[in-house]
Write a protein that holds these residues in place. Sequence first.
Motif, PDB file in Angstrom:
ATOM      1  N   ILE A   1       0.834  -1.201   0.000  1.00 34.94           N
ATOM      2  CA  ILE A   1       0.000   0.000   0.000  1.00 34.94           C
ATOM      3  C   ILE A   1       0.869   1.252   0.000  1.00 34.94           C
ATOM      4  O   ILE A   1       0.603   2.229  -0.714  1.00 34.94           O
ATOM      5  CB  ILE A   1      -0.946  -0.005   1.209  1.00 34.94           C
ATOM      6  N   ALA A   2       1.896   1.227   0.806  1.00 31.26           N
ATOM      7  CA  ALA A   2       2.781   2.397   0.867  1.00 31.26           C
ATOM      8  C   ALA A   2       3.367   2.673  -0.497  1.00 31.26           C
ATOM      9  O   ALA A   2       3.421   3.816  -0.963  1.00 31.26           O
ATOM     10  CB  ALA A   2       3.882   2.132   1.888  1.00 31.26           C
ATOM     11  N   LEU A   3       3.787   1.619  -1.153  1.00 35.50           N
ATOM     12  CA  LEU A   3       4.357   1.766  -2.481  1.00 35.50           C
ATOM     13  C   LEU A   3       3.334   2.363  -3.431  1.00 35.50           C
ATOM     14  O   LEU A   3       3.635   3.252  -4.232  1.00 35.50           O
ATOM     15  CB  LEU A   3       4.783   0.382  -2.983  1.00 35.50           C
ATOM     16  N   ALA A   4       2.122   1.874  -3.332  1.00 37.21           N
ATOM     17  CA  ALA A   4       1.091   2.327  -4.258  1.00 37.21           C
ATOM     18  C   ALA A   4       0.692   3.771  -3.982  1.00 37.21           C
ATOM     19  O   ALA A   4       0.305   4.497  -4.898  1.00 37.21           O
ATOM     20  CB  ALA A   4      -0.136   1.420  -4.145  1.00 37.21           C
ATOM     21  N   CYS A   5       0.780   4.165  -2.732  1.00 39.74           N
ATOM     22  CA  CYS A   5       0.297   5.508  -2.389  1.00 39.74           C
ATOM     23  C   CYS A   5       1.087   6.599  -3.070  1.00 39.74           C
ATOM     24  O   CYS A   5       0.579   7.689  -3.304  1.00 39.74           O
ATOM     25  CB  CYS A   5       0.367   5.703  -0.867  1.00 39.74           C
ATOM     26  N   ILE A   6       2.332   6.304  -3.400  1.00 40.66           N
ATOM     27  CA  ILE A   6       3.141   7.374  -3.988  1.00 40.66           C
ATOM     28  C   ILE A   6       2.557   7.841  -5.318  1.00 40.66           C
ATOM     29  O   ILE A   6       2.266   9.025  -5.485  1.00 40.66           O
ATOM     30  CB  ILE A   6       4.603   6.909  -4.124  1.00 40.66           C
ATOM     31  N   PRO A   7       2.373   6.952  -6.272  1.00 41.14           N
ATOM     32  CA  PRO A   7       1.757   7.463  -7.506  1.00 41.14           C
ATOM     33  C   PRO A   7       0.334   7.962  -7.301  1.00 41.14           C
ATOM     34  O   PRO A   7      -0.091   8.917  -7.956  1.00 41.14           O
ATOM     35  CB  PRO A   7       1.783   6.259  -8.460  1.00 41.14           C
ATOM     36  N   ILE A   8      -0.387   7.350  -6.361  1.00 40.47           N
ATOM     37  CA  ILE A   8      -1.765   7.814  -6.136  1.00 40.47           C
ATOM     38  C   ILE A   8      -1.758   9.272  -5.666  1.00 40.47           C
ATOM     39  O   ILE A   8      -2.508  10.118  -6.167  1.00 40.47           O
ATOM     40  CB  ILE A   8      -2.480   6.924  -5.101  1.00 40.47           C
ATOM     41  N   LEU A   9      -0.887   9.557  -4.728  1.00 42.32           N
ATOM     42  CA  LEU A   9      -0.829  10.925  -4.217  1.00 42.32           C
ATOM     43  C   LEU A   9      -0.378  11.891  -5.304  1.00 42.32           C
ATOM     44  O   LEU A   9      -0.873  13.005  -5.410  1.00 42.32           O
ATOM     45  CB  LEU A   9       0.120  10.991  -3.019  1.00 42.32           C
ATOM     46  N   LEU A  10       0.585  11.433  -6.096  1.00 42.20           N
ATOM     47  CA  LEU A  10       1.070  12.309  -7.154  1.00 42.20           C
ATOM     48  C   LEU A  10      -0.054  12.653  -8.132  1.00 42.20           C
ATOM     49  O   LEU A  10      -0.114  13.752  -8.677  1.00 42.20           O
ATOM     50  CB  LEU A  10       2.235  11.639  -7.902  1.00 42.20           C
ATOM     51  N   VAL A  11      -0.914  11.706  -8.361  1.00 40.01           N
ATOM     52  CA  VAL A  11      -2.039  11.993  -9.253  1.00 40.01           C
ATOM     53  C   VAL A  11      -3.062  12.872  -8.535  1.00 40.01           C
ATOM     54  O   VAL A  11      -3.640  13.787  -9.111  1.00 40.01           O
ATOM     55  CB  VAL A  11      -2.706  10.667  -9.705  1.00 40.01           C
ATOM     56  N   PHE A  12      -3.272  12.598  -7.263  1.00 41.05           N
ATOM     57  CA  PHE A  12      -4.282  13.321  -6.494  1.00 41.05           C
ATOM     58  C   PHE A  12      -4.011  14.814  -6.450  1.00 41.05           C
ATOM     59  O   PHE A  12      -4.933  15.636  -6.458  1.00 41.05           O
ATOM     60  CB  PHE A  12      -4.323  12.744  -5.076  1.00 41.05           C
ATOM     61  N   VAL A  13      -2.731  15.176  -6.399  1.00 44.07           N
ATOM     62  CA  VAL A  13      -2.438  16.604  -6.262  1.00 44.07           C
ATOM     63  C   VAL A  13      -2.389  17.350  -7.577  1.00 44.07           C
ATOM     64  O   VAL A  13      -2.056  18.523  -7.608  1.00 44.07           O
ATOM     65  CB  VAL A  13      -1.122  16.840  -5.478  1.00 44.07           C
ATOM     66  N   GLN A  14      -2.718  16.671  -8.669  1.00 43.46           N
ATOM     67  CA  GLN A  14      -2.621  17.372  -9.950  1.00 43.46           C
ATOM     68  C   GLN A  14      -3.558  18.560 -10.067  1.00 43.46           C
ATOM     69  O   GLN A  14      -3.160  19.558 -10.662  1.00 43.46           O
ATOM     70  CB  GLN A  14      -2.881  16.379 -11.095  1.00 43.46           C
TER      71      GLN A  14
END
Lengths: 397, 690
Positions: free
Chosen positions: A163-176
């Motif tokens: 999950i931690a690994l996945a959160c990185i790209p998720i967050l990067l997309v979220f802040v767009q």
Amino acid sequence: MIEAVGSRTRGLRPRRAEAVGAASALRRLDWFLVGAVVALLAYGLWAIRGITAHDITGNADYYLLRQGVYAAVGCLGAVALVFVDPDVYRRHTRGIFVGTVSIMLLVLLVGTVSRASKRWLDIGFFRFQPSEFGKLLFVLFLAGFLADRARRLGETRTVVEAIALACIPILLVFVQPDIGTAMVYAAALGAVLFVAGVRWTHLAALGAGLLIVILLVLWLLPAAGVHVLKGYQAQRLTGFTHPDSDPAGATYNVAQARNAVGAGGVRGRGVAGATQTKLNFLPEHATDFAFASLAEQRGFVGVSVLLLLYLLVVWRGLKVVAIARDAFSAIVAGGIVFAFLFQVFVNVGMNIGVAPVTGIPLPFVSVGGSALIANLLAIGVLLSIRIRGAARPKAYR
Amino acid sequence: MASSGARSGRNGSGRFLPPDPRVETPYRFTPQLALRIGILGAVALLAFGVLFFRLWALQVLSGPQYLRAALDNQLRSVRIEAPRGQILDDKGRPLVTNTPGTAIELHPADLPKTWAAEQAELQRLSKIVHVPVLQMLRGIAERKGDPVTPVVVREDIKRIAPVNYLYEHEQEFPGVSITNTYLRSYPDGDLAAQLLGYVNEISPQQLKVLKRKGYTAGDKLGQSGVEGTYDFYLRGHDGLAQLRVDSLGRPRSPLVTKRQPVQGESVKLTIDADLQRAAENAIRYGISLAYQNHKWQADGGSIVALDPRTGAIRAMASYPTYNPAVYSGHVTMKKLAAQGLTGTTAKAKNYPALDRATSGVYPAGSTFKPVTALAALETGVLASPSTILPCTGSYTVQSQFAGGKPQVFHNVDPFIDEPMTLPTALGVSCDTWFYQLGYDFYTQPPSAGHPLQAWAAKFGFGRKTGVDVGPESSGLLPTPEWRKRTFTAKTDPSNWRIDREWKPGDSIQLAIGQKDLLVTPLQMARFYALLANNGRLVRPYLVEEAQEGGGNPHSPPRIVKTFSPMAPQSVGLDPTYLAAVQDGLWQATHSTNGTATGVFGNFPIPIAGKTGTAQKVPSSDQYDQSWWCGYGPYGETQPPQLVVCALIENGGFGAEAAAPAALKVFQQFFKQRLAPSTTTTTTTTTGTTR
């Protein structure tokens, strides 16, 4: 009776990638799936032709041609990927992860700003949206990560790390900011964990955690004064339940989409008679609300055909998960299929008022090159898994 | 497909060797995996099921409803403004009419959907038409629930430059349209401005109250005068038109009228425009006379002329006045301030918006003496009309308190010392003659009540006349109870114990219409009408009938409603007493020492009436209000036709300013009779054209 027949051995000897001959590939291809995808492509192009007929005066085929070109490119890519062994992705898990994250960072840093969000990279003749391709890459590296830890999936630590690994790209997309795509990533994460075999208890805990986060972000934190989501974002997420609450403002899109869909009736209003689309009452009718536009023009009959084609793709895709060659392939297939299903459900749902409004495009229909090509590539990977899998699910004995 | 972990070989797992960590177990389709895939499949089916269900509900079941909503989207309904009814004088000549104008309007539904773009457009528009953005936003906010009515940004009678600019740049301003509209026009300039009133867009507070009566945001509402009171008749019914638009509000089809607008009904007044003009000029004339007599403080006045037989008001003038056209079209505070219509500028211009005839209150002065006389006769304070009482230079009252100073009340003429009867006393307007009556009223036992005030109330003082166009002041008729109520420790901390008592001076001064008494010119006119029509109290009224608006110009208009006047009510006066008072009025205008003989003595038409010179209280500034009230023709077989009551503020003696002003009005009224006899035998007045 060495159980290791046909299995991959680590450290004993390097594995040779299986070469697949063209003939055997053709034989083992799932023609149903291929047929469904081709039909979907064709149908999508035909739908777009009608939807965008009045967008540019004097050139009714403008968007059709562009989509056609993207479709052709995507198909070529898909065919190419059919011949790529999924193992290639598994070997380069780390590379894929790094690549994905760096592209996301690149978008955030130098991306083109359009409508207050940075989602695009402009490379001269083509603007592409990395987050669309990122969906496939995301599934790939997550599957690789989990497959490498196949025997430790029962441990909490593995799950947390994943999950931690996945959160990185998720967050990067979220802040767009791009909440919709972030949701798709999250859905893919969930599917990947699910298919990989994470324990039920862990899954339940995750589900509860997700629920708490949603409650926090949408209700509790704003009540305390902390606003994670911008006002309009929160309104779009919750406004779909009351489309008439602010017909000129926040819920305008939802109300207009609902009107368009409903007005289609059984047979549709045709291209010329679809006033919501033609007179521009329906916003984003070629992208986010393409479904509503299609529904207005072709009616219940038209959208039923589309939904059945999607259902066909999902069904065949699940079959692929069942007959996948190894854990990695199965997880990849599961992630791809579920992400596809999620996108379809949320986009169609937002058009008809059962899901919140997000910026998710309708696969194979919405105008947009990146999404179309990314979806076709994903289908290519799916087919690649298919032809390397068994003929039918082998029972465990 | 997790690793199975260590299991013994016996339980059907088929394991023979313990698992080798270097060897991965092959991937097999385990039941767990099958379950999970099954769950995914079920989720997929469920999801699609939901979608299909919803689509079925939307498209197949509710399709027609949403189709209608989609069609409504493009249908824009537009209100067609109905022209307002005219206001006519008694001969049908228009006093207030409509003139075509141009209005710049906003259709909120067609403005840009994003806040930023909308703001930008409004800013640009504001610069062009010189209307603040805040005003436009307020208008848009008021229209929230009503997509049919546009927001009027600005309307003008003349085609102004911004309109041309907007026509040329139509594309740049989605949601802005230019339409024809009607604006109020006043052919006679400032004639009867306060009486007619003005029209303005309905305010949110007014809308809250009037919503039930069918008013909506954006309606024009009469704010005062006839426009206000009879707005219901004048406003008409707006029509409705429809057209198809696209999402930017650009028309895609021609305008189709669904409902024709109905012009408002015209309201016919009892006012005679010529007489009104004469009255307004007469006030100015009176003021100029006051100046000639060095009464430099004369700055206002009012004249009321009514028909004593019915109470129909033939002229009602108030000065200073303003030009009501200032409210027509683009209203700016600057224009209003120039006319003295804003809070800050009104005082400097002496309150032009005030209708002094109905709302201006003044001490009545000697014009009140007939009231005292009639009350005295009716109650027996004065034995008979031929009772003789002395008229002296002053009148002294002993103090009520032991050792107190006696109070002295003076007459206007300090040298007179003559016994006289009532008619003479009225004719020369002897104050001390009436002081005696006042003191006699004071000494009446409490059981008699307050007869002077009681009769005054019967004659309509201290209460509203009930005229049909408001607002109206009731004036003030002082009584001992009023004194006790008004002067309390809280309101008059220094003198309340003294002030709250009704003293002889109060009755004495009341007898000549001074001190606390306050009357309006309309109340005075009504009382003199009572004197003219032999003791009947009329109810003054301004509006005769409502006629159908529009209509055929070649045929007389259809009468929608007639406002019948209230029948005059007798107040129960003894005819001999009334005759004595009437004689007194005649003496005042025609006897040798009559106060107004110099004015009316040589007038061919017999006029009777009373002067008044009222001092304002507190009289730190000793400016006298110049009054004259009377009627004519007097003493002819036909009853008197016109009562005129003139007041010149701070004008000095009644005979000097108000009486000549009133004469001017009579001259206009009796123009036909006064004209040299070259006329034909017909005596009916034909409708004169302007």
